[in-house]
Design a protein around this motif. Structure first.
Motif, PDB file in Angstrom:
ATOM      1  N   ASP A 135      -7.211  -3.791 -32.986  1.00  0.00           N
ATOM      2  CA  ASP A 135      -8.625  -3.840 -33.347  1.00  0.00           C
ATOM      3  C   ASP A 135      -9.168  -5.229 -33.064  1.00  0.00           C
ATOM      4  O   ASP A 135      -8.790  -6.192 -33.718  1.00  0.00           O
ATOM      5  CB  ASP A 135      -8.779  -3.493 -34.830  1.00  0.00           C
ATOM      6  CG  ASP A 135     -10.219  -3.371 -35.296  1.00  0.00           C
ATOM      7  OD1 ASP A 135     -11.016  -4.293 -35.028  1.00  0.00           O
ATOM      8  OD2 ASP A 135     -10.551  -2.354 -35.948  1.00  0.00           O
ATOM      9  N   GLY A 163     -13.315  -3.118 -33.602  1.00  0.00           N
ATOM     10  CA  GLY A 163     -13.411  -1.845 -34.304  1.00  0.00           C
ATOM     11  C   GLY A 163     -12.436  -0.795 -33.833  1.00  0.00           C
ATOM     12  O   GLY A 163     -12.528   0.369 -34.225  1.00  0.00           O
ATOM     13  N   ARG A 184     -10.798   1.079 -36.601  1.00  0.00           N
ATOM     14  CA  ARG A 184     -11.731   1.676 -37.552  1.00  0.00           C
ATOM     15  C   ARG A 184     -12.621   2.734 -36.907  1.00  0.00           C
ATOM     16  O   ARG A 184     -12.825   3.829 -37.467  1.00  0.00           O
ATOM     17  CB  ARG A 184     -12.595   0.568 -38.165  1.00  0.00           C
ATOM     18  CG  ARG A 184     -11.811  -0.408 -39.033  1.00  0.00           C
ATOM     19  CD  ARG A 184     -12.578  -1.706 -39.267  1.00  0.00           C
ATOM     20  NE  ARG A 184     -12.598  -2.546 -38.068  1.00  0.00           N
ATOM     21  CZ  ARG A 184     -13.431  -3.548 -37.867  1.00  0.00           C
ATOM     22  NH1 ARG A 184     -14.362  -3.831 -38.771  1.00  0.00           N
ATOM     23  NH2 ARG A 184     -13.362  -4.280 -36.769  1.00  0.00           N
ATOM     24  N   ASN A 185     -13.177   2.436 -35.747  1.00  0.00           N
ATOM     25  CA  ASN A 185     -14.090   3.380 -35.084  1.00  0.00           C
ATOM     26  C   ASN A 185     -13.439   4.737 -34.809  1.00  0.00           C
ATOM     27  O   ASN A 185     -13.978   5.778 -35.186  1.00  0.00           O
ATOM     28  CB  ASN A 185     -14.616   2.734 -33.801  1.00  0.00           C
ATOM     29  CG  ASN A 185     -15.414   3.674 -32.935  1.00  0.00           C
ATOM     30  OD1 ASN A 185     -14.873   4.590 -32.332  1.00  0.00           O
ATOM     31  ND2 ASN A 185     -16.714   3.460 -32.852  1.00  0.00           N
ATOM     32  N   ALA A 206     -12.844   6.756 -37.976  1.00  0.00           N
ATOM     33  CA  ALA A 206     -14.063   7.390 -38.482  1.00  0.00           C
ATOM     34  C   ALA A 206     -14.418   8.635 -37.677  1.00  0.00           C
ATOM     35  O   ALA A 206     -14.783   9.672 -38.236  1.00  0.00           O
ATOM     36  CB  ALA A 206     -15.216   6.388 -38.443  1.00  0.00           C
ATOM     37  N   THR A 232     -18.696   2.815 -41.243  1.00  0.00           N
ATOM     38  CA  THR A 232     -17.778   2.344 -40.210  1.00  0.00           C
ATOM     39  C   THR A 232     -18.464   2.310 -38.859  1.00  0.00           C
ATOM     40  O   THR A 232     -18.343   1.339 -38.110  1.00  0.00           O
ATOM     41  CB  THR A 232     -16.535   3.242 -40.131  1.00  0.00           C
ATOM     42  OG1 THR A 232     -15.908   3.293 -41.408  1.00  0.00           O
ATOM     43  CG2 THR A 232     -15.547   2.700 -39.113  1.00  0.00           C
ATOM     44  N   THR A 233     -19.172   3.378 -38.541  1.00  0.00           N
ATOM     45  CA  THR A 233     -19.843   3.469 -37.243  1.00  0.00           C
ATOM     46  C   THR A 233     -21.344   3.633 -37.445  1.00  0.00           C
ATOM     47  O   THR A 233     -21.804   4.069 -38.498  1.00  0.00           O
ATOM     48  CB  THR A 233     -19.315   4.660 -36.418  1.00  0.00           C
ATOM     49  OG1 THR A 233     -19.663   5.883 -37.075  1.00  0.00           O
ATOM     50  CG2 THR A 233     -17.809   4.577 -36.239  1.00  0.00           C
ATOM     51  N   CYS A 292     -18.837  -2.764 -36.904  1.00  0.00           N
ATOM     52  CA  CYS A 292     -17.444  -3.241 -36.944  1.00  0.00           C
ATOM     53  C   CYS A 292     -17.297  -4.657 -36.407  1.00  0.00           C
ATOM     54  O   CYS A 292     -16.544  -5.470 -36.961  1.00  0.00           O
ATOM     55  CB  CYS A 292     -16.542  -2.302 -36.140  1.00  0.00           C
ATOM     56  SG  CYS A 292     -16.112  -0.767 -36.985  1.00  0.00           S
ATOM     57  N   ALA A 335     -10.435  -4.779 -43.273  1.00  0.00           N
ATOM     58  CA  ALA A 335     -11.402  -3.669 -43.365  1.00  0.00           C
ATOM     59  C   ALA A 335     -10.678  -2.356 -43.111  1.00  0.00           C
ATOM     60  O   ALA A 335      -9.906  -2.240 -42.159  1.00  0.00           O
ATOM     61  CB  ALA A 335     -12.540  -3.865 -42.370  1.00  0.00           C
ATOM     62  N   SER A 338     -11.119   1.893 -42.726  1.00  0.00           N
ATOM     63  CA  SER A 338     -11.993   3.052 -42.563  1.00  0.00           C
ATOM     64  C   SER A 338     -11.292   4.260 -43.152  1.00  0.00           C
ATOM     65  O   SER A 338     -10.147   4.563 -42.796  1.00  0.00           O
ATOM     66  CB  SER A 338     -12.325   3.308 -41.087  1.00  0.00           C
ATOM     67  OG  SER A 338     -13.208   4.426 -40.974  1.00  0.00           O
ATOM     68  N   GLN A 352     -16.444   2.383 -44.429  1.00  0.00           N
ATOM     69  CA  GLN A 352     -15.725   1.124 -44.199  1.00  0.00           C
ATOM     70  C   GLN A 352     -15.648   0.339 -45.510  1.00  0.00           C
ATOM     71  O   GLN A 352     -16.670   0.085 -46.156  1.00  0.00           O
ATOM     72  CB  GLN A 352     -16.438   0.300 -43.116  1.00  0.00           C
ATOM     73  CG  GLN A 352     -15.695  -0.950 -42.698  1.00  0.00           C
ATOM     74  CD  GLN A 352     -16.322  -1.666 -41.516  1.00  0.00           C
ATOM     75  OE1 GLN A 352     -15.696  -2.510 -40.886  1.00  0.00           O
ATOM     76  NE2 GLN A 352     -17.552  -1.351 -41.184  1.00  0.00           N
ATOM     77  N   ILE A 360     -14.434  -3.177 -47.026  1.00  0.00           N
ATOM     78  CA  ILE A 360     -14.154  -4.546 -46.583  1.00  0.00           C
ATOM     79  C   ILE A 360     -13.763  -5.380 -47.790  1.00  0.00           C
ATOM     80  O   ILE A 360     -14.423  -5.323 -48.835  1.00  0.00           O
ATOM     81  CB  ILE A 360     -15.395  -5.139 -45.885  1.00  0.00           C
ATOM     82  CG1 ILE A 360     -15.833  -4.248 -44.709  1.00  0.00           C
ATOM     83  CG2 ILE A 360     -15.132  -6.562 -45.418  1.00  0.00           C
ATOM     84  CD1 ILE A 360     -17.313  -4.111 -44.558  1.00  0.00           C
TER      85      ILE A 360
END
Length: 470
Positions: free
Chosen positions: A176, A179, A182-183, A186, A381-382, A412, A422, A424, A439, A441
């Motif tokens: 990452d 993101g 995380r992206n 999500a 998150t997105t 992100c 962070a 997700s 998300q 954090i």
């Protein structure tokens, strides 16, 4: 029964394996069967080593039967991101320039998983050189979202997230920068953690002092991610920023109440990002969920001014270092967005980098101050829902034009610039069934805290238990 095994949590499977209620070979064969049957429509696993995995599973079963000690990931199938070097297994970085590259050894994140007993199944799809949050490349094509064929699985760890959502593996890992853990988590209704820089050491790394890109775990539950983090984390003398904390603490039981927790909710990160209203609508009830668990929630956001410049400058600097020479030698085999980002880096001056480091320092100090008042920060998150795979990146969000392939990921990227961990987690679904990520954090180095909050939210909502109808 086979499909049931493929969707059980990794923590549960690990217990079944250790008590020999199931064998590593049985578990592996269930996953290989599912991959063979369903991955042609998903395109998540781009290199598969079934023969090698079966040999490793048989060896794992024999070791347990003989009474030899086994690791915490004993017998669990795992897929590795195709930008992470795997010894003896093709690693392409999603580029024709590496279509036949077979590294001689595992990089550290892979080696730690294997040493802990995981069974290496294969490699998951990535964008070319992991650039961008949509997984497609000229070698393997696009990865499809298991929840809706034809839509993006996110990226750059999109193959990993899709493989988890589809039940192809119980654990995966990714990286990452802006993101990429995380992206896709999500978009695919799974869990992805961007750890504190240095929590999961990256080796080998040409710029080992850099803190912008990190590696980390992905799973279908927060407890699964915590289990994998306990294996991937821990110091390494070759990595100057690696943290010395004992990673064993990550597998301690996660609480399901959040009494006294102070939560800040920032649905658009203080007006800094544009978010699709459909996402905001799905996540709005999250406030009530946290309050029902004992937390107090206020709408608040830290001062993130300078975060865009920090991320943009440091990313461009890294891209210049990594790709400018490559793009000059092979201009037709490096995608335009990479060449654009590298060119921005090549134009930087020493003064630009000095200004960026000053901004980075003050941004970090503001985050530390913010987390003296709050324990965690919640945000989308997105900014967009999964989009058609034919689109390289969204050029508009809620009527607001996005200038380049990074703009639509700013929910992100600005967090990456802070150095904060962070997570997700599945945050719900739109009316037409598309996943949305929440998300969470935390303060610098508070990786355990974001796992605790994510677990409590997960147990209260059970959004992650909704499976795709493949």
């Amino acid at each position: 029964m086979s499909d049931d095994l493929c969707f059980r949590p990794a923590t549960e499977l690990a217990a079944l394996l250790r008590t020999r209620e199931i064998s590593a070979r049985e578990l592996l064969d269930a996953h290989l069967t599912r991959i063979e049957r369903l991955d042609p429509g998903v395109n998540a696993v781009v290199t598969l080593d079934a023969e090698g995995a079966r040999a490793a599973a048989d060896a794992a079963d024999a070791a347990l039967a003989a009474g030899r000690p086994v690791g915490p990931l004993h017998g669990l199938p795992i897929a590795h991101k195709d930008t992470h070097a795997t010894g003896g297994m093709r690693t392409t970085w999603g580029s024709p320039l590496h279509a036949d590259t077979v590294p001689e050894r595992d990089e550290l994140v892979v080696a730690r998983s294997v040493a802990a007993g995981a069974i290496r199944v294969g490699k998951t799809n990535v964008p070319e050189f992991a650039a961008g949050s949509h997984t497609f490349n000229p070698l393997f094509g696009a990865t499809h979202n298991p929840y809706r064929h034809g839509l993006s699985a996110g990226g750059s760890s999109g193959g990993a997230a899709a493989a988890l959502a589809a039940g192809f593996v119980p654990l995966a890992e990714g990286s990452d920068m802006g993101g990429s853990l995380r992206n896709p988590a999500a978009f695919c209704n799974v869990v992805g953690l961007r750890p504190t820089p240095g929590r999961v050491p990256t080796w080998p790394a040409p710029m080992a002092w850099s803190q912008l890109s990190v590696q980390g775990p992905m799973g279908r539950t927060v407890a699964d991610v915590a289990l994998q983090l306990s294996v991937l984390a821990g110091p390494d003398r070759r990595v100057p920023i690696s943290l010395a904390d004992d990673p064993a603490g990550f597998v301690a039981p996660l609480l399901e109440r959040l009494d006294g927790l102070r939560v800040a909710w920032a649905p658009d990160l203080g007006g800094r990002v544009t978010v699709d209203p459909a996402i905001t609508a799905v996540l709005a009830p999250s406030v009530g969920v946290l309050e029902s668990l004992g937390a107090t929630v206020e709408e608040a956001c830290p001062d993130l001014s300078g975060a865009d410049e920090v991320f943009g400058t440091l990313r461009a600097w890294l891209f210049d270092s990594s790709f400018s020479d490559l793009a000059a030698r092979h201009p037709d085999q490096v995608k335009e967005s990479i060449r654009w980002n590298a060119a921005k880096g090549a134009a930087l001056t020493g003064r630009d980098l000095a200004r960026t480091e000053q901004l980075h320092t003050t941004l970090y100090e503001r985050m530390v101050t913010f987390f003296e008042r709050y324990d965690v920060l919640l945000a989308p998150t997105t900014q967009v829902l999964p989009f058609p795979v034919e689109i390289e990146y969204p050029t508009e969000i809620a009527g607001v034009h996005q200038d380049n392939y990074l703009e639509w990921m700013r929910s992100c990227t600005v967090i990456s610039a802070t150095g904060c961990p962070a997570l997700s987690v599945p945050g719900g679904f739109t009316e037409d069934g598309l996943p949305v990520g929440l998300q969470i954090i935390g303060a610098p180095r508070a990786d355990r805290r974001v796992l605790e909050v994510g677990h409590a939210f997960e147990q209260a909502t059970r959004f992650g238990e909704r499976r795709p109808a493949l």
